[in-house]
Write a protein that holds these residues in place. Structure first.
Motif, mmCIF file in Angstrom:
data_model
loop_
_atom_site.group_PDB
_atom_site.id
_atom_site.type_symbol
_atom_site.label_atom_id
_atom_site.label_comp_id
_atom_site.label_asym_id
_atom_site.label_seq_id
_atom_site.Cartn_x
_atom_site.Cartn_y
_atom_site.Cartn_z
ATOM 1 N N LEU A 1 9.965 7.995 -27.088
ATOM 2 C CA LEU A 1 8.964 8.728 -28.111
ATOM 3 C C LEU A 1 10.022 10.135 -27.332
ATOM 4 O O LEU A 1 9.993 9.999 -26.010
ATOM 5 N N GLN A 2 10.357 11.188 -27.549
ATOM 6 C CA GLN A 2 11.038 11.826 -26.826
ATOM 7 C C GLN A 2 10.433 13.313 -26.886
ATOM 8 O O GLN A 2 10.297 14.531 -25.885
ATOM 9 N N VAL A 3 9.851 13.789 -28.372
ATOM 10 C CA VAL A 3 9.462 15.128 -28.723
ATOM 11 C C VAL A 3 8.318 15.124 -30.160
ATOM 12 O O VAL A 3 8.270 13.718 -30.314
ATOM 13 N N GLY A 4 7.860 15.630 -28.950
ATOM 14 C CA GLY A 4 5.724 15.463 -29.578
ATOM 15 C C GLY A 4 5.309 14.657 -29.547
ATOM 16 O O GLY A 4 5.196 13.996 -28.653
ATOM 17 N N ASN A 5 4.030 13.623 -30.615
ATOM 18 C CA ASN A 5 3.806 12.553 -30.449
ATOM 19 C C ASN A 5 3.805 12.665 -31.269
ATOM 20 O O ASN A 5 3.846 12.544 -32.572
ATOM 21 N N LEU A 6 2.720 10.675 -31.593
ATOM 22 C CA LEU A 6 2.361 9.776 -32.202
ATOM 23 C C LEU A 6 1.410 9.572 -33.326
ATOM 24 O O LEU A 6 1.132 8.648 -33.899
ATOM 25 N N ASP A 7 0.395 10.643 -32.277
ATOM 26 C CA ASP A 7 -0.671 10.182 -33.098
ATOM 27 C C ASP A 7 -1.154 11.105 -33.880
ATOM 28 O O ASP A 7 -1.993 12.244 -34.358
ATOM 29 N N LYS A 8 -0.613 11.106 -35.419
ATOM 30 C CA LYS A 8 -0.661 11.833 -36.272
ATOM 31 C C LYS A 8 -0.097 11.217 -37.047
ATOM 32 O O LYS A 8 0.370 9.975 -37.718
ATOM 33 N N ASP A 9 -0.142 11.225 -38.976
ATOM 34 C CA ASP A 9 0.202 10.805 -40.399
ATOM 35 C C ASP A 9 1.950 11.377 -40.703
ATOM 36 O O ASP A 9 1.552 11.999 -40.096
ATOM 37 N N ILE A 10 1.987 10.476 -40.765
ATOM 38 C CA ILE A 10 3.779 10.212 -41.634
ATOM 39 C C ILE A 10 3.947 10.360 -42.938
ATOM 40 O O ILE A 10 3.351 8.686 -43.476
ATOM 41 N N LYS A 11 4.487 11.177 -43.365
ATOM 42 C CA LYS A 11 5.138 11.045 -45.027
ATOM 43 C C LYS A 11 5.978 10.779 -45.720
ATOM 44 O O LYS A 11 6.782 9.823 -45.809
ATOM 45 N N ARG A 12 7.526 11.095 -43.830
ATOM 46 C CA ARG A 12 8.683 10.857 -43.888
ATOM 47 C C ARG A 12 8.767 11.148 -43.212
ATOM 48 O O ARG A 12 9.498 11.734 -41.653
ATOM 49 N N VAL A 13 9.966 10.319 -42.941
ATOM 50 C CA VAL A 13 11.056 9.531 -41.848
ATOM 51 C C VAL A 13 12.364 9.868 -41.758
ATOM 52 O O VAL A 13 12.914 9.126 -43.335
ATOM 53 N N MET A 14 12.788 10.099 -41.088
ATOM 54 C CA MET A 14 14.728 10.234 -41.056
ATOM 55 C C MET A 14 15.495 10.050 -40.566
ATOM 56 O O MET A 14 14.787 9.721 -38.444
ATOM 57 N N VAL A 15 16.388 8.697 -40.379
ATOM 58 C CA VAL A 15 17.266 8.432 -39.672
ATOM 59 C C VAL A 15 18.679 9.228 -39.353
ATOM 60 O O VAL A 15 19.118 9.298 -40.082
ATOM 61 N N THR A 16 18.200 9.316 -37.787
ATOM 62 C CA THR A 16 20.346 10.141 -37.467
ATOM 63 C C THR A 16 20.718 9.600 -36.482
ATOM 64 O O THR A 16 20.121 8.937 -35.568
ATOM 65 N N LEU A 17 21.599 9.708 -36.098
ATOM 66 C CA LEU A 17 22.750 9.189 -34.912
ATOM 67 C C LEU A 17 22.367 10.528 -33.604
ATOM 68 O O LEU A 17 21.821 10.240 -32.299
ATOM 69 N N ASP A 18 22.453 11.792 -34.529
ATOM 70 C CA ASP A 18 22.396 12.609 -33.126
ATOM 71 C C ASP A 18 21.137 13.159 -34.045
ATOM 72 O O ASP A 18 20.642 13.815 -34.732
#
Length: 262
Positions: free
Chosen positions: A27-44
């Motif tokens: 993890l580099q930005v934000g936090n993971l202690d949250k609900d997620i609905k949408r994930v995006m995969v990217t190279l950059d």
């Protein structure tokens, strides 16, 4: 679902501990202690990637290349800093998977080998705990230029660079490959009998040293790692369907390749 649950599943496949020493992962930005609905995969993660993520209401980005790879002096508004500020402003977490996805079995370097029909593979350069980065293996004997055209075709490139003198076009059958910028591993390729090394960002003088030492090379550029998006999307979607995750997993549609050739 919780972001932590999603990342726990990812790290069971591709642990951070496999990363090379000094590498950026996790993890580099934000936090993971949250609900997620949408994930995006990217190279950059660049300005166009972030704009896309905001438009698509993304909660979590999985990227290969870290958006923060040089020390920050400040977080005042500027074109580069605005990439990070916009992520924070819109509560978009960024998780980095860099050399660990190169090293892990059934990861990026194995996906490259699959595309090029490289068989009987072994690790190019050993890393910790019996793993290694890059791959070395065998292909059906073919001319160097035929292999170069195959690399150009399977990665949908407008060009490749060949490292050779005087138009040399020998028959080759043992290949080393390392995604990204792997020129520092070329002596390992030689030691394992490779005739050709496929990797990006080869420097001029390193190319000369390769030839002098008896190694040819094909440089398809760094951006062939964009395969990360397609292949990881397949894997994440399979996990989603098996576990019944209530989650949208999307590929980034933004081009982040800074190079083109006339």
């Amino acid at each position: 679902m919780k972001a932590t649950e999603f990342i726990d599943k990812y790290e069971s496949y591709c642990p951070q501990e496999l990363s090379m020493e000094g590498d950026i992962s996790g993890l580099q930005v934000g936090n993971l202690d949250k609900d997620i609905k949408r994930v995006m995969v990217t190279l950059d993660v660049r300005e166009n990637t972030v704009a896309e993520a905001i438009e698509k209401k993304i909660d979590l980005i999985i990227t290969k290349h870290a958006p923060i790879f040089r020390p920050l002096k400040d977080l005042t508004s500027s074109p580069r800093n605005d990439i990070l500020l916009d992520l924070v402003k819109h509560d978009i977490a960024v998780y980095v998977s860099h050399t660990n996805i190169d090293i892990v079995p059934d990861g990026l370097n194995d996906w490259f080998c699959d595309l090029l029909d490289i068989q009987e593979r072994e690790y190019l350069t050993p890393t910790a705990d019996g793993y290694g980065i890059g791959r070395v293996g065998n292909i059906h004997p073919q001319r160097l230029e035929d292999l170069a055209f195959k690399v150009k075709s399977v990665f949908d490139l407008d060009s490749v660079r060949l490292v050779r003198y005087d138009g040399a076009n020998p028959t080759v059958s043992r290949i080393a490959i390392c995604g990204g910028s792997g020129q520092s591993f070329y002596q390992d390729a030689l030691a394992k009998g490779a005739q050709v090394f496929i990797t990006g960002d080869i420097y001029y003088h390193t190319a000369q040293d390769m030839i002098t030492d008896g190694l040819l090379a094909i440089d398809p550029g760094h951006h062939i790692e964009v395969l990360f998006i397609e292949k990881l999307l397949v894997k994440l979607t399979a996990w989603k369907e098996a576990a019944g995750w209530d989650l949208d997993i999307l590929p980034s549609q933004s081009s982040t390749n800074p190079f083109s050739h006339l």
